[in-house]
Design a protein around this motif. Sequence first.
Motif, mmCIF file in Angstrom:
data_model
loop_
_atom_site.group_PDB
_atom_site.id
_atom_site.type_symbol
_atom_site.label_atom_id
_atom_site.label_comp_id
_atom_site.label_asym_id
_atom_site.label_seq_id
_atom_site.Cartn_x
_atom_site.Cartn_y
_atom_site.Cartn_z
ATOM 1 N N VAL A 660 12.964 0.165 2.567
ATOM 2 C CA VAL A 660 13.671 -0.512 3.664
ATOM 3 C C VAL A 660 14.447 -1.699 3.115
ATOM 4 C CG1 VAL A 660 13.428 -1.723 5.857
ATOM 5 C CG2 VAL A 660 11.892 0.182 5.298
ATOM 6 N N SER A 661 13.734 -2.600 2.447
ATOM 7 C CA SER A 661 14.362 -3.779 1.852
ATOM 8 C C SER A 661 13.405 -4.383 0.844
ATOM 9 C CB SER A 661 14.714 -4.820 2.929
ATOM 10 O OG SER A 661 13.543 -5.302 3.559
ATOM 11 N N SER A 662 13.927 -5.216 -0.033
ATOM 12 C CA SER A 662 13.141 -5.806 -1.110
ATOM 13 C C SER A 662 12.176 -6.838 -0.542
ATOM 14 C CB SER A 662 14.074 -6.458 -2.136
ATOM 15 O OG SER A 662 13.355 -6.972 -3.227
ATOM 16 N N ARG A 663 10.872 -6.513 -0.620
ATOM 17 C CA ARG A 663 9.854 -7.447 -0.124
ATOM 18 C C ARG A 663 8.710 -7.478 -1.135
ATOM 19 N NH1 ARG A 663 8.959 -4.901 5.521
ATOM 20 N NH2 ARG A 663 9.745 -3.094 4.397
ATOM 21 N N ASN A 664 7.467 -7.592 -0.680
ATOM 22 C CA ASN A 664 6.359 -7.653 -1.638
ATOM 23 C C ASN A 664 5.304 -6.591 -1.325
ATOM 24 O OD1 ASN A 664 4.819 -8.665 0.501
ATOM 25 N ND2 ASN A 664 4.729 -10.747 -0.287
ATOM 26 N N THR A 665 4.253 -6.569 -2.129
ATOM 27 C CA THR A 665 3.206 -5.553 -2.003
ATOM 28 C C THR A 665 2.531 -5.614 -0.643
ATOM 29 O OG1 THR A 665 2.833 -5.609 -4.386
ATOM 30 C CG2 THR A 665 1.063 -4.705 -3.029
ATOM 31 N N HIS A 666 2.244 -6.817 -0.176
ATOM 32 C CA HIS A 666 1.576 -6.948 1.117
ATOM 33 C C HIS A 666 2.440 -6.366 2.232
ATOM 34 C CE1 HIS A 666 -1.023 -8.646 4.241
ATOM 35 N NE2 HIS A 666 0.105 -8.928 4.870
ATOM 36 N N ALA A 667 3.727 -6.669 2.212
ATOM 37 C CA ALA A 667 4.623 -6.159 3.249
ATOM 38 C C ALA A 667 4.654 -4.640 3.239
ATOM 39 C CB ALA A 667 6.025 -6.723 3.050
ATOM 40 N N ALA A 668 4.664 -4.048 2.045
ATOM 41 C CA ALA A 668 4.692 -2.588 1.930
ATOM 42 C C ALA A 668 3.439 -1.971 2.536
ATOM 43 C CB ALA A 668 4.833 -2.198 0.462
ATOM 44 N N ILE A 669 2.284 -2.559 2.231
ATOM 45 C CA ILE A 669 1.011 -2.029 2.733
ATOM 46 C C ILE A 669 0.880 -2.247 4.240
ATOM 47 C CG2 ILE A 669 -1.487 -2.465 2.631
ATOM 48 C CD1 ILE A 669 -1.088 -2.780 -0.444
ATOM 49 N N TYR A 670 1.353 -3.381 4.721
ATOM 50 C CA TYR A 670 1.322 -3.647 6.162
ATOM 51 C C TYR A 670 2.234 -2.675 6.908
ATOM 52 C CZ TYR A 670 1.422 -6.479 10.484
ATOM 53 O OH TYR A 670 1.324 -6.935 11.785
ATOM 54 N N ASP A 671 3.425 -2.407 6.362
ATOM 55 C CA ASP A 671 4.304 -1.398 6.959
ATOM 56 C C ASP A 671 3.546 -0.091 7.172
ATOM 57 O OD1 ASP A 671 6.557 -3.002 6.966
ATOM 58 O OD2 ASP A 671 7.633 -1.902 5.415
ATOM 59 N N ALA A 672 2.867 0.346 6.118
ATOM 60 C CA ALA A 672 2.172 1.635 6.164
ATOM 61 C C ALA A 672 1.037 1.627 7.171
ATOM 62 C CB ALA A 672 1.646 1.976 4.775
ATOM 63 N N LEU A 673 0.226 0.592 7.144
ATOM 64 C CA LEU A 673 -0.934 0.538 8.037
ATOM 65 C C LEU A 673 -0.520 0.560 9.491
ATOM 66 C CD1 LEU A 673 -3.974 0.171 8.587
ATOM 67 C CD2 LEU A 673 -3.606 -2.301 8.398
ATOM 68 N N ARG A 674 0.419 -0.291 9.860
ATOM 69 C CA ARG A 674 0.706 -0.408 11.285
ATOM 70 C C ARG A 674 1.530 0.751 11.835
ATOM 71 N NH1 ARG A 674 4.375 -5.787 12.334
ATOM 72 N NH2 ARG A 674 5.884 -5.620 10.633
ATOM 73 N N LEU A 675 2.195 1.498 10.980
ATOM 74 C CA LEU A 675 2.864 2.706 11.455
ATOM 75 C C LEU A 675 1.921 3.908 11.493
ATOM 76 C CD1 LEU A 675 6.384 2.572 9.767
ATOM 77 C CD2 LEU A 675 5.927 2.797 12.220
ATOM 78 N N VAL A 676 1.183 4.111 10.418
ATOM 79 C CA VAL A 676 0.438 5.357 10.259
ATOM 80 C C VAL A 676 -0.868 5.351 11.045
ATOM 81 C CG1 VAL A 676 -0.536 6.957 8.549
ATOM 82 C CG2 VAL A 676 1.524 5.671 8.017
ATOM 83 N N LYS A 677 -1.419 4.189 11.357
ATOM 84 C CA LYS A 677 -2.692 4.143 12.077
ATOM 85 C C LYS A 677 -2.624 4.816 13.443
ATOM 86 C CE LYS A 677 -2.099 -0.284 14.510
ATOM 87 N NZ LYS A 677 -2.229 0.298 15.864
ATOM 88 N N ASP A 678 -1.417 4.992 13.974
ATOM 89 C CA ASP A 678 -1.271 5.603 15.302
ATOM 90 C C ASP A 678 -0.684 7.000 15.258
ATOM 91 O OD1 ASP A 678 -2.251 3.397 16.856
ATOM 92 O OD2 ASP A 678 -0.405 2.337 16.349
ATOM 93 N N ILE A 679 -0.432 7.526 14.069
ATOM 94 C CA ILE A 679 0.096 8.897 13.979
ATOM 95 C C ILE A 679 -1.046 9.890 14.214
ATOM 96 C CG2 ILE A 679 1.057 10.621 12.394
ATOM 97 C CD1 ILE A 679 2.750 8.433 11.172
#
Length: 679
Positions: A660-679
């Motif tokens: 998506v955009s240049s960020r950090n490891t925490h942001a990447a993991i948070y992206d994944a958790l909050r999207l995938v937890k509801d799939i």
Amino acid sequence: MSHKDPLLQPFQLKHLTLRNRIITTAHEPAYPEAGMPKDRYRAYHVERAKAGVALTMTAGSATVSKDSPPVFNNILAYKDEVVPYLKDLVDECHEHGTAVMIQLTHLGRRTGWSKGDWLPVVSPSHEREASHRAFPKQMEDWDIERIIKDFADAAERMQAAGMDGIEIEAYGHLHDQFWSPLTNTLEGPYGGSLQNRVRFTLDVLEAIRARVGTEFIVGVRFTADQAQKGGFGFEEGVEIAKLLKASGHIDFLNVIRGHIDTDPGLTDVIPVMGMRNSPHLDFAGEFRSSVDMPVFHAAKIPDVATARHAIAEGKLDMVGMTRAHLADPHIVRKIIEGREEQIRPCVGATYCLDRIYQAGDAFCIHNAATGRELTMPHDIPKADVKKKVVIVGAGPAGMEAARVAGERGHEVIVLEAAAQAGGQLLLTSQSPRRQEMISIIDWRMAECERLGVEFRFNTWAEAADVTTLKPDAVIIATGGYPHTEILEAGNELVVSAWDILSGDVKPKGKVLLFDDAGDHAAMQAAEVIADSGAELEVMTPDRAFAPEVMAMNLVPYMRAMQQKDVTFTVTFRLESVQKEGDGLVARVGSDYGGVEKYRHVDQVVINHGTRPLDDIYFDLKGTSSNAGEVVYEDLIVGTPQTKVNNPDGAFQLFRIGDAVSSRNTHAAIYDALRLVKDI
């Protein structure tokens, strides 16, 4: 057997039975609201309580006086309204069998006069603390009397809240500012001899006991050795402990070593990644053998084996695993259930602590649910309907997406172009200082294997490769590539920080590293260059270098590079590069204007973040049901993504992390958790 595990043995502290030997020591994640520990703060501590920790020590520290304004969002123990909020926290933790205490402090000189009510900072001398910069007023007799009363008032509030006890903070704060000859220039009853310098603490303890009685538990967390020229050492530390014990007013000691008045000092007390684990454990054991009192200790004890050793060998009575519980709040439960191998490891990144000072609240670099317990789960629930989830990319974002989808019970397939998982963390972990970061990937790989996730490595995925799998959801976690084309001219003459870290390009001669991102990649590349023997200049247009690395993590880099041929230059911008003979000429300007300088170098390295590798996302976008759209309102509150832009779309499509955009490891993991937890 768990009943024989030293860590699972109960410990009797006065009248209080602690159910095992693991505690979280006092720390302030900076979750209060206007100084009050409301729902977010309570949920954070309750999560650890319900998983079995024996004692959770809240606040780091709660301040007792108005002239001790918080340096970040601490609990305000001088306000009566704090009591019901703390009582709710205590009651819920008690329901789960966990004892609760709170650390009380007056910061003394370790704060600022321009905070809170703009009152003068006070200390037993006029000596300024380097970290917080305030020049204190040397305390008068009425200051001392007032603050003694403030401690007693605060202790009474904590007892009213149902706390099992309190801990007085005495390292770097007002109490040991009295103890140390470096920070106490008073005369009379509170200055001079060691007995006099400890008198303030003894008077505070006496006042507290007069309010709370003899049964309420009271301890002191303090440095038994300042490890600082002119400060007090181990022998005096033991003598202080004996004076405290002789008062009859304390029930335990929580010991550390060092001083925290500078960033390097703080980092030695609370070591970060790349520094030795449990560096003060033997020191704490020696201290325990010198005093006949219960002794607690915490300092980078990240793993169960070390904690178990500390108790089994009698070095400690209670072992603190505080940052470890930010990474995994369920450590005790997993020990009891024989699942130690599933404990999410603390990698020592200390993103949690550094972030408090930079951004205001603590988060674990690779557990995005910590501090977000009200909206993010630590235990991922099973989905009602099993789906097929295809993930492209196996960096931290993709691996977290795979883990969470696996926990949901879905069929998960991960397509990865490289021969192994890791993404940018493979580069990060090339540095000895940062090699622990690979545990972020290793833990997720082990979890994915347990959950039956399928990995297809050496697979450069095209859109057709994804659609052939007939997925219900597609997660694009392809990351980014280094962006170096930022110059007016000469972009083809530079290399990236990644080139240096990977070893694809070797440092040579005189090197200019232009860092316009301020993150770890630049500092890691700088260290590689310095270690090669090259002459290095690190340049940034910012007024301070490496702002994203943050204070405590910067310390080891500086210790390494200041011993080498390295120059740091701030407020200058690299504008262009051109060839000149066998070398390069770099033209340097400034955002402040009116500057034109030149550097004659052999190599130019640029660190300017990443650009997304997102071709496959856009190739898939038109055939997805949501056209890649994320409804931010739902994302923020943690509810499922249900938007349908294309009724004929066969799958949901999302991209996460640096795709998506240049960020950090925490942001990447948070992206994944909050999207995938509801799939």
